[in-house]
Every structure is written in C-alpha cells, then in structure tokens.
Design a protein around this motif. Structure first.
Motif, PDB file in Angstrom:
ATOM      1  N   ALA A  95       7.090  10.253 -11.625  1.00  0.00           N
ATOM      2  CA  ALA A  95       7.064   9.672 -10.279  1.00  0.00           C
ATOM      3  C   ALA A  95       8.448   9.166  -9.881  1.00  0.00           C
ATOM      4  O   ALA A  95       8.855   9.279  -8.713  1.00  0.00           O
ATOM      5  N   LEU A  96       9.175   8.618 -10.839  1.00  0.00           N
ATOM      6  CA  LEU A  96      10.519   8.121 -10.554  1.00  0.00           C
ATOM      7  C   LEU A  96      11.460   9.249 -10.146  1.00  0.00           C
ATOM      8  O   LEU A  96      12.406   9.042  -9.379  1.00  0.00           O
ATOM      9  N   HIS A  97      11.207  10.449 -10.664  1.00  0.00           N
ATOM     10  CA  HIS A  97      12.046  11.605 -10.331  1.00  0.00           C
ATOM     11  C   HIS A  97      11.615  12.266  -9.028  1.00  0.00           C
ATOM     12  O   HIS A  97      12.273  13.196  -8.563  1.00  0.00           O
ATOM     13  N   ALA A 135       9.761   7.869  -6.084  1.00  0.00           N
ATOM     14  CA  ALA A 135       9.233   6.512  -6.240  1.00  0.00           C
ATOM     15  C   ALA A 135      10.272   5.632  -6.943  1.00  0.00           C
ATOM     16  O   ALA A 135      11.027   6.104  -7.789  1.00  0.00           O
ATOM     17  N   SER A 136      10.289   4.357  -6.584  1.00  0.00           N
ATOM     18  CA  SER A 136      11.215   3.417  -7.210  1.00  0.00           C
ATOM     19  C   SER A 136      10.529   2.713  -8.378  1.00  0.00           C
ATOM     20  O   SER A 136       9.306   2.792  -8.543  1.00  0.00           O
ATOM     21  N   VAL A 137      11.329   1.994  -9.160  1.00  0.00           N
ATOM     22  CA  VAL A 137      10.767   1.194 -10.252  1.00  0.00           C
ATOM     23  C   VAL A 137       9.797   0.155  -9.693  1.00  0.00           C
ATOM     24  O   VAL A 137       8.727  -0.099 -10.257  1.00  0.00           O
ATOM     25  N   LEU A 138      10.155  -0.449  -8.551  1.00  0.00           N
ATOM     26  CA  LEU A 138       9.271  -1.430  -7.917  1.00  0.00           C
ATOM     27  C   LEU A 138       7.946  -0.777  -7.504  1.00  0.00           C
ATOM     28  O   LEU A 138       6.871  -1.371  -7.670  1.00  0.00           O
ATOM     29  N   ASP A 139       8.020   0.444  -6.977  1.00  0.00           N
ATOM     30  CA  ASP A 139       6.792   1.161  -6.607  1.00  0.00           C
ATOM     31  C   ASP A 139       5.877   1.321  -7.820  1.00  0.00           C
ATOM     32  O   ASP A 139       4.666   1.101  -7.735  1.00  0.00           O
ATOM     33  N   VAL A 140       6.449   1.709  -8.950  1.00  0.00           N
ATOM     34  CA  VAL A 140       5.666   1.912 -10.171  1.00  0.00           C
ATOM     35  C   VAL A 140       5.047   0.595 -10.635  1.00  0.00           C
ATOM     36  O   VAL A 140       3.881   0.552 -11.046  1.00  0.00           O
ATOM     37  N   ALA A 155       0.833  -1.206   0.000  1.00  0.00           N
ATOM     38  CA  ALA A 155       0.000   0.000   0.000  1.00  0.00           C
ATOM     39  C   ALA A 155       0.866   1.253   0.000  1.00  0.00           C
ATOM     40  O   ALA A 155       0.565   2.235  -0.690  1.00  0.00           O
ATOM     41  N   ARG A 156       1.962   1.234   0.753  1.00  0.00           N
ATOM     42  CA  ARG A 156       2.854   2.410   0.771  1.00  0.00           C
ATOM     43  C   ARG A 156       3.478   2.630  -0.601  1.00  0.00           C
ATOM     44  O   ARG A 156       3.624   3.769  -1.060  1.00  0.00           O
ATOM     45  N   ALA A 157       3.853   1.538  -1.277  1.00  0.00           N
ATOM     46  CA  ALA A 157       4.418   1.665  -2.628  1.00  0.00           C
ATOM     47  C   ALA A 157       3.411   2.301  -3.578  1.00  0.00           C
ATOM     48  O   ALA A 157       3.750   3.171  -4.386  1.00  0.00           O
ATOM     49  N   TYR A 158       2.169   1.851  -3.491  1.00  0.00           N
ATOM     50  CA  TYR A 158       1.112   2.415  -4.348  1.00  0.00           C
ATOM     51  C   TYR A 158       0.998   3.916  -4.139  1.00  0.00           C
ATOM     52  O   TYR A 158       0.949   4.697  -5.097  1.00  0.00           O
ATOM     53  N   TYR A 159       0.970   4.345  -2.885  1.00  0.00           N
ATOM     54  CA  TYR A 159       0.760   5.771  -2.608  1.00  0.00           C
ATOM     55  C   TYR A 159       1.993   6.618  -2.871  1.00  0.00           C
ATOM     56  O   TYR A 159       1.876   7.833  -3.096  1.00  0.00           O
ATOM     57  N   ARG A 160       3.161   6.019  -2.860  1.00  0.00           N
ATOM     58  CA  ARG A 160       4.344   6.799  -3.251  1.00  0.00           C
ATOM     59  C   ARG A 160       4.240   7.249  -4.703  1.00  0.00           C
ATOM     60  O   ARG A 160       4.740   8.315  -5.076  1.00  0.00           O
ATOM     61  N   VAL A 161       3.583   6.452  -5.522  1.00  0.00           N
ATOM     62  CA  VAL A 161       3.348   6.834  -6.916  1.00  0.00           C
ATOM     63  C   VAL A 161       2.110   7.717  -7.025  1.00  0.00           C
ATOM     64  O   VAL A 161       2.130   8.761  -7.687  1.00  0.00           O
ATOM     65  N   TRP A 162       1.030   7.312  -6.387  1.00  0.00           N
ATOM     66  CA  TRP A 162      -0.249   8.045  -6.492  1.00  0.00           C
ATOM     67  C   TRP A 162      -0.094   9.504  -6.101  1.00  0.00           C
ATOM     68  O   TRP A 162      -0.659  10.399  -6.746  1.00  0.00           O
ATOM     69  N   LEU A 163       0.685   9.786  -5.066  1.00  0.00           N
ATOM     70  CA  LEU A 163       0.843  11.158  -4.577  1.00  0.00           C
ATOM     71  C   LEU A 163       1.591  12.057  -5.551  1.00  0.00           C
ATOM     72  O   LEU A 163       1.602  13.274  -5.386  1.00  0.00           O
ATOM     73  N   THR A 164       2.207  11.480  -6.573  1.00  0.00           N
ATOM     74  CA  THR A 164       2.920  12.295  -7.567  1.00  0.00           C
ATOM     75  C   THR A 164       2.079  12.562  -8.813  1.00  0.00           C
ATOM     76  O   THR A 164       2.528  13.278  -9.709  1.00  0.00           O
ATOM     77  N   GLN A 165       0.883  12.013  -8.891  1.00  0.00           N
ATOM     78  CA  GLN A 165       0.105  12.074 -10.123  1.00  0.00           C
ATOM     79  C   GLN A 165      -0.612  13.417 -10.299  1.00  0.00           C
ATOM     80  O   GLN A 165      -0.888  14.121  -9.319  1.00  0.00           O
TER      81      GLN A 165
END
Length: 293
Positions: free
Chosen positions: A248-250, A253-258, A133-143
């Motif tokens: 998001a990577l910049h 977020a990591s590649v795994l997060d994405v 869930a944390r990985a998902y939101y690390r990406v979601w918060l950058t959208q």
C-alpha cells in the motif's frame, strides 16, 4: 421461469427503506437504456416503512416492484429470483450507481464459458468523506481482496451456471462475501473495459466518518465470520498480512494512512469480540449520512 435470450439480462435491486437513494440508483441505471433493450429490472423492496416503493414505481414504471413485508436482503433477492425472466442476473445495491452500459458489459462477460460471477470495476466517491475515512480507503483500495477479482461491495452478477450451482441465497448478512467465496479466482471476473474499450464501473459512496466506517466494518466482519462458519469455502481471500500493507505504501498510501487503517481495524476487532461475547445477533448497521443525496 427463466428464458434464454442471448441479449437479455435481469437486474435485481434489493431495497430496505432506501427512499433517499433509490431514485438516484434507478435514474443512473435507466438514463441511457436503448429502445430495443431486453433488460428486466426488479426492485425487491423489503420491510419498507418509508416511500421506497412509491418512488421506485414512479421513477421506473416499467420495472417489477415487489413490496415484501419482511426486511431481509437475501430473502428479497430470492423472491426477485423467482420473478426473474433472464440470465445473467446482476444484483445492485440501491445506494450505488451503475449505468446500463456497464451492466450490459458485465452481462456479456457472464455469457462466456467458465465465468460464474463478475462485477464492474469499483470506483469510490470520497469527496464527502472526512480525512480519516479517506485515509482508510487509500489503504483498503490497494488490498488483495479489492485488486484480485473483487466481486461485491454493492454490485455483482451471476451466470446461469453459477445460479444452478449455488442456488438461493442463505439467510446471511454477507451476501457479497458468500458469492465471492463460492467460486475460484479463475471463475470470477472484474471488468474495467467493455469490448469497445469503454470504461466499465460502478460508484460507491462510502462512509463519511471513521465512526461510520467502524460500524459498517463491524457488521461486514461479523457477516464474513458467519459465512466462513456456516458455509466454509477454500476460495475466501483471508485477512491482510504485513506485505499487503507494505505494498500500500508503494501505491500512494502514507505511513499515517496505514496507521489509521490499522487503528480502525483494531477498533472493529474489539467491537466484534464484544458482540460475540454478549451473543448478540448481527445488527445491520448502515451509514445513513452516506445515503444523503
């Protein structure tokens, strides 16, 4: 009938079986209310079979507590609008936390000409979420939807002019995306700081597990499609594109997060297709674990 007062505003809290969190929501809201405040609070309890109403009346004796028989968030918000005394009006989900100072700052911005809808900056308490869930939101918060004039996710306000334009909430599940899509980006405002530079924010407790995120996201996506189908608008942000994920990577977020983010989105799409294929009504899937205080 709503009255005009340059310092007053109404807070509307729809609540359906929220006995686990309604006290927390109200305690945070009422903690630092000044004695001369003209904030009206309406708790629109709807279809409750638990102690939501009793707890709300005990914690907030000065509030208006509606005990509505039918469980419908938008119907409850409409019922509260008819009891509301003031504009602006701020709609706050019972499972989020926001202080009086932050809501007062939102109300102040909503009194500015041309600002139709506004919300505090979003913060997320990921401390109890698992690593997926944390990985998902690390990406979601950058959208883009989150970063560009986000209005929704549990808290938004409407000015008097906005309410006069859009009227009552229709019978939908995606009330936040409906409000978001009624107004252009220049008419929406996120407030990160008040006039004195103090932070303005509200706190959301997102799903703890990926499976709960999938359930909530399925309901959200179906709600979004319902709004786009029945209430089309040119202001809807649309879906992600590859560039958004690259950004998001910049932003940490990591590649795994994405990859986790994309996997969860893919499962949600499959669930949405299954629901639509079976022609089922939208089920209000909520994360009960996130509501444990």
């Amino acid at each position: 009938m709503a009255t005009t007062d340059p310092t007053a505003f109404t807070v509307i809290i729809p609540a359906h079986n929220e006995e686990a969190v309604i006290a927390r929501c109200l305690n945070v809201l009422l903690a630092d209310v000044p004695a001369d405040s003209k904030m009206q609070v309406i708790i629109a309890a709807n279809g409750c079979s638990d102690d939501t109403v009793a707890i709300a009346r005990k914690v907030a004796p000065g509030a208006v507590v509606l005990d509505l028989p039918v469980g419908s968030k938008t119907a409850a918000m409409n019922a509260a609008n008819r009891e509301a005394l003031y504009f602006p009006r701020i709609y706050l989900d019972a499972d989020v936390q926001c202080s009086y100072d932050s809501l007062q700052a939102v109300a102040q911005v909503l009194r500015e000409p041309g600002i139709m809808t506004a919300a505090p900056a979003l913060r997320m308490d990921l401390s109890r979420s698992n690593w997926l869930a944390r990985a998902y939101y690390r990406v979601w918060l950058t959208q883009p939807y989150v970063k560009r004039a986000l209005v929704g996710s549990g808290c938004f306000g409407l000015s008097k002019a906005a309410y006069e334009r859009i009227g009552d909430f229709p019978p939908i599940t995606g009330d936040d995306i409906w409000v978001y899509s009624r107004f252009s980006e220049t008419e929406r405002r996120n407030i990160a700081n008040d006039a004195e530079g103090r932070p303005v924010w509200f706190l959301v407790s997102p799903p703890r597990r990926a499976i709960d995120q999938i359930r909530v996201e399925t309901r959200r996506r179906l709600g979004n499609e319902q709004v786009l189908r029945d209430y089309p608008s040119p202001h809807y942000a649309g879906s992600n594109n590859a560039g958004d994920l690259y950004d998001a990577l910049h932003e940490g977020a990591s590649v795994l997060d994405v990859l986790i983010y994309l996997a969860i989105k893919a499962v949600v799409r499959l669930r949405v297709r299954r629901v639509k294929r079976k022609r089922k009504d939208i089920v209000w899937e909520r994360d009960l674990a996130a509501r444990e205080v």
